[in-house]
Motif scaffolding. Structure first.
Motif, short mmCIF file in Angstrom:
data_model
loop_
_atom_site.label_atom_id
_atom_site.label_comp_id
_atom_site.label_asym_id
_atom_site.label_seq_id
_atom_site.Cartn_x
_atom_site.Cartn_y
_atom_site.Cartn_z
N SER A 1 -41.89 6.08 -2.51
CA SER A 1 -41.70 4.67 -2.83
C SER A 1 -40.86 3.97 -1.76
O SER A 1 -40.98 2.75 -1.60
CB SER A 1 -41.04 4.52 -4.20
OG SER A 1 -39.75 5.11 -4.21
N LEU A 2 -40.05 4.70 -1.04
CA LEU A 2 -39.28 4.08 0.05
C LEU A 2 -40.23 3.48 1.08
O LEU A 2 -40.05 2.35 1.53
CB LEU A 2 -38.33 5.08 0.70
CG LEU A 2 -37.59 4.57 1.93
CD1 LEU A 2 -36.74 3.35 1.60
CD2 LEU A 2 -36.74 5.69 2.52
N GLN A 3 -41.26 4.23 1.45
CA GLN A 3 -42.25 3.73 2.40
C GLN A 3 -42.95 2.49 1.86
O GLN A 3 -43.16 1.51 2.57
CB GLN A 3 -43.26 4.84 2.74
CG GLN A 3 -44.26 4.46 3.80
CD GLN A 3 -45.57 3.90 3.26
OE1 GLN A 3 -45.86 3.97 2.07
NE2 GLN A 3 -46.36 3.34 4.13
N ARG A 4 -43.29 2.50 0.58
CA ARG A 4 -43.97 1.37 -0.04
C ARG A 4 -43.07 0.14 -0.03
O ARG A 4 -43.51 -0.96 0.33
CB ARG A 4 -44.37 1.72 -1.48
CG ARG A 4 -45.13 0.61 -2.19
CD ARG A 4 -45.59 1.02 -3.58
NE ARG A 4 -46.57 2.11 -3.48
CZ ARG A 4 -46.34 3.36 -3.88
NH1 ARG A 4 -45.21 3.71 -4.41
NH2 ARG A 4 -47.29 4.28 -3.75
N ASP B 1 -42.28 -1.58 -10.66
CA ASP B 1 -42.45 -0.14 -10.74
C ASP B 1 -42.79 0.32 -9.33
O ASP B 1 -43.88 0.03 -8.83
CB ASP B 1 -43.57 0.23 -11.72
CG ASP B 1 -43.78 1.72 -11.85
OD1 ASP B 1 -43.22 2.50 -11.04
OD2 ASP B 1 -44.53 2.13 -12.75
N VAL B 2 -41.86 1.02 -8.68
CA VAL B 2 -42.07 1.40 -7.28
C VAL B 2 -43.22 2.37 -7.09
O VAL B 2 -43.68 2.58 -5.97
CB VAL B 2 -40.79 1.99 -6.64
CG1 VAL B 2 -39.71 0.93 -6.53
CG2 VAL B 2 -40.32 3.22 -7.37
N ALA B 3 -43.71 2.94 -8.16
CA ALA B 3 -44.86 3.86 -8.06
C ALA B 3 -46.18 3.08 -7.99
O ALA B 3 -47.22 3.67 -7.77
CB ALA B 3 -44.88 4.82 -9.24
N GLN B 4 -46.11 1.77 -8.18
CA GLN B 4 -47.32 0.96 -8.16
C GLN B 4 -47.25 -0.09 -7.05
O GLN B 4 -46.31 -0.88 -6.97
CB GLN B 4 -47.49 0.25 -9.51
CG GLN B 4 -47.69 1.20 -10.66
CD GLN B 4 -47.86 0.45 -11.97
OE1 GLN B 4 -48.02 -0.78 -12.00
NE2 GLN B 4 -47.84 1.19 -13.06
N GLU B 5 -48.24 -0.07 -6.22
CA GLU B 5 -48.34 -1.00 -5.09
C GLU B 5 -48.26 -2.46 -5.56
O GLU B 5 -47.54 -3.26 -4.97
CB GLU B 5 -49.66 -0.76 -4.35
CG GLU B 5 -49.79 -1.50 -3.07
CD GLU B 5 -48.99 -0.87 -1.94
OE1 GLU B 5 -48.52 -1.64 -1.07
OE2 GLU B 5 -48.83 0.36 -1.91
N GLU B 6 -48.98 -2.77 -6.62
CA GLU B 6 -49.06 -4.15 -7.10
C GLU B 6 -47.71 -4.71 -7.52
O GLU B 6 -47.32 -5.80 -7.11
CB GLU B 6 -50.04 -4.23 -8.28
CG GLU B 6 -50.24 -5.64 -8.80
CD GLU B 6 -51.22 -5.67 -9.95
OE1 GLU B 6 -51.09 -6.58 -10.77
OE2 GLU B 6 -52.12 -4.80 -10.02
N THR B 7 -46.94 -3.95 -8.32
CA THR B 7 -45.66 -4.49 -8.79
C THR B 7 -44.61 -4.51 -7.68
O THR B 7 -43.71 -5.35 -7.71
CB THR B 7 -45.12 -3.71 -10.02
OG1 THR B 7 -44.81 -2.38 -9.65
CG2 THR B 7 -46.11 -3.73 -11.16
N THR B 8 -44.75 -3.62 -6.72
CA THR B 8 -43.84 -3.66 -5.57
C THR B 8 -44.07 -4.95 -4.80
O THR B 8 -43.13 -5.65 -4.43
CB THR B 8 -44.03 -2.42 -4.68
OG1 THR B 8 -43.83 -1.25 -5.46
CG2 THR B 8 -43.04 -2.42 -3.52
N GLY B 9 -45.32 -5.29 -4.59
CA GLY B 9 -45.65 -6.55 -3.93
C GLY B 9 -45.18 -7.76 -4.73
O GLY B 9 -44.72 -8.76 -4.16
N GLU B 10 -45.29 -7.66 -6.05
CA GLU B 10 -44.86 -8.77 -6.91
C GLU B 10 -43.36 -9.02 -6.79
O GLU B 10 -42.91 -10.16 -6.89
CB GLU B 10 -45.24 -8.49 -8.37
CG GLU B 10 -46.72 -8.63 -8.62
CD GLU B 10 -47.14 -8.15 -10.01
OE1 GLU B 10 -46.26 -7.74 -10.81
OE2 GLU B 10 -48.35 -8.18 -10.29
N PHE B 11 -42.57 -7.96 -6.61
CA PHE B 11 -41.13 -8.15 -6.40
C PHE B 11 -40.90 -9.10 -5.23
O PHE B 11 -40.17 -10.08 -5.34
CB PHE B 11 -40.43 -6.82 -6.13
CG PHE B 11 -39.02 -7.00 -5.61
CD1 PHE B 11 -37.96 -7.10 -6.49
CD2 PHE B 11 -38.77 -7.11 -4.25
CE1 PHE B 11 -36.66 -7.30 -6.02
CE2 PHE B 11 -37.49 -7.31 -3.77
CZ PHE B 11 -36.43 -7.40 -4.66
#
Length: 158
Positions: A147-150, A87-97
């Motif tokens: 989310s692009l920045q994240r 979920d690109v709105a969440q820092e944690e799941t973006t990192g998990e990707f």
């Protein structure tokens, strides 16, 4: 030959017709991370097909609610080497990707990153933009733009 709105004619190699197959030169053996596939109608899916034609290996980041669609699409392109919910709105799941991708493909570098994500709450479409509440606008901006920045921040080391 190009005709401008003032009627002037000129030629430019930048504006000349390009052979569609020449657009994706040099992507054989490259790795692409693609975010935004939700169905076979997604712009991101059309990009995936072109990347696959160009010989690019693809890793998809997708929302869990689209998992069954993504798995059906995954079987259509041999170039898809990995699919990871996020979920690109969440820092944690973006990192998990990125962690999951690196676990599956240690040391692999990303050559291409596609962020083709656009979303806003339904309420933002029900009225003129001036009358949409801040919460809905902020939610749309978080997913579609911020989310692009994240994603880029997490991609930087790769």
């Amino acid at each position: 030959m190009v005709v401008t709105n003032r009627g002037n004619r000129h030629t430019s190699p930048l504006l000349s017709p390009v052979n569609r197959d020449d657009i994706m030169l040099g992507l054989g053996g490259k790795t692409a991370l693609v975010f935004g596939v939700a169905s076979d109608d997604s712009i991101a899916w059309a990009i995936c097909k072109r990347l696959a034609e160009a010989g690019c290996g693809i890793h998809l980041g997708f929302q869990k609610r689209f998992m069954s669609r993504i798995f059906q699409l995954r079987d259509q392109l041999d170039a898809i080497q990995g699919t990871y919910p996020m979920d690109v709105a969440q820092e944690e799941t973006t990192g998990e990707f990125f962690s999951s991708w690196q676990t599956d493909r240690p040391g692999e570098k990303a050559d291409v990153l596609i962020h083709a994500i656009g979303w806003a709450p339904r309420s933002t479409y029900d009225r003129p933009l001036l009358f949409v509440d801040d919460e809905s606008l902020n939610a749309g901006m978080t997913v579609s733009a911020h989310s692009l920045q994240r994603v880029l921040k997490h991609a930087l080391p790769h």
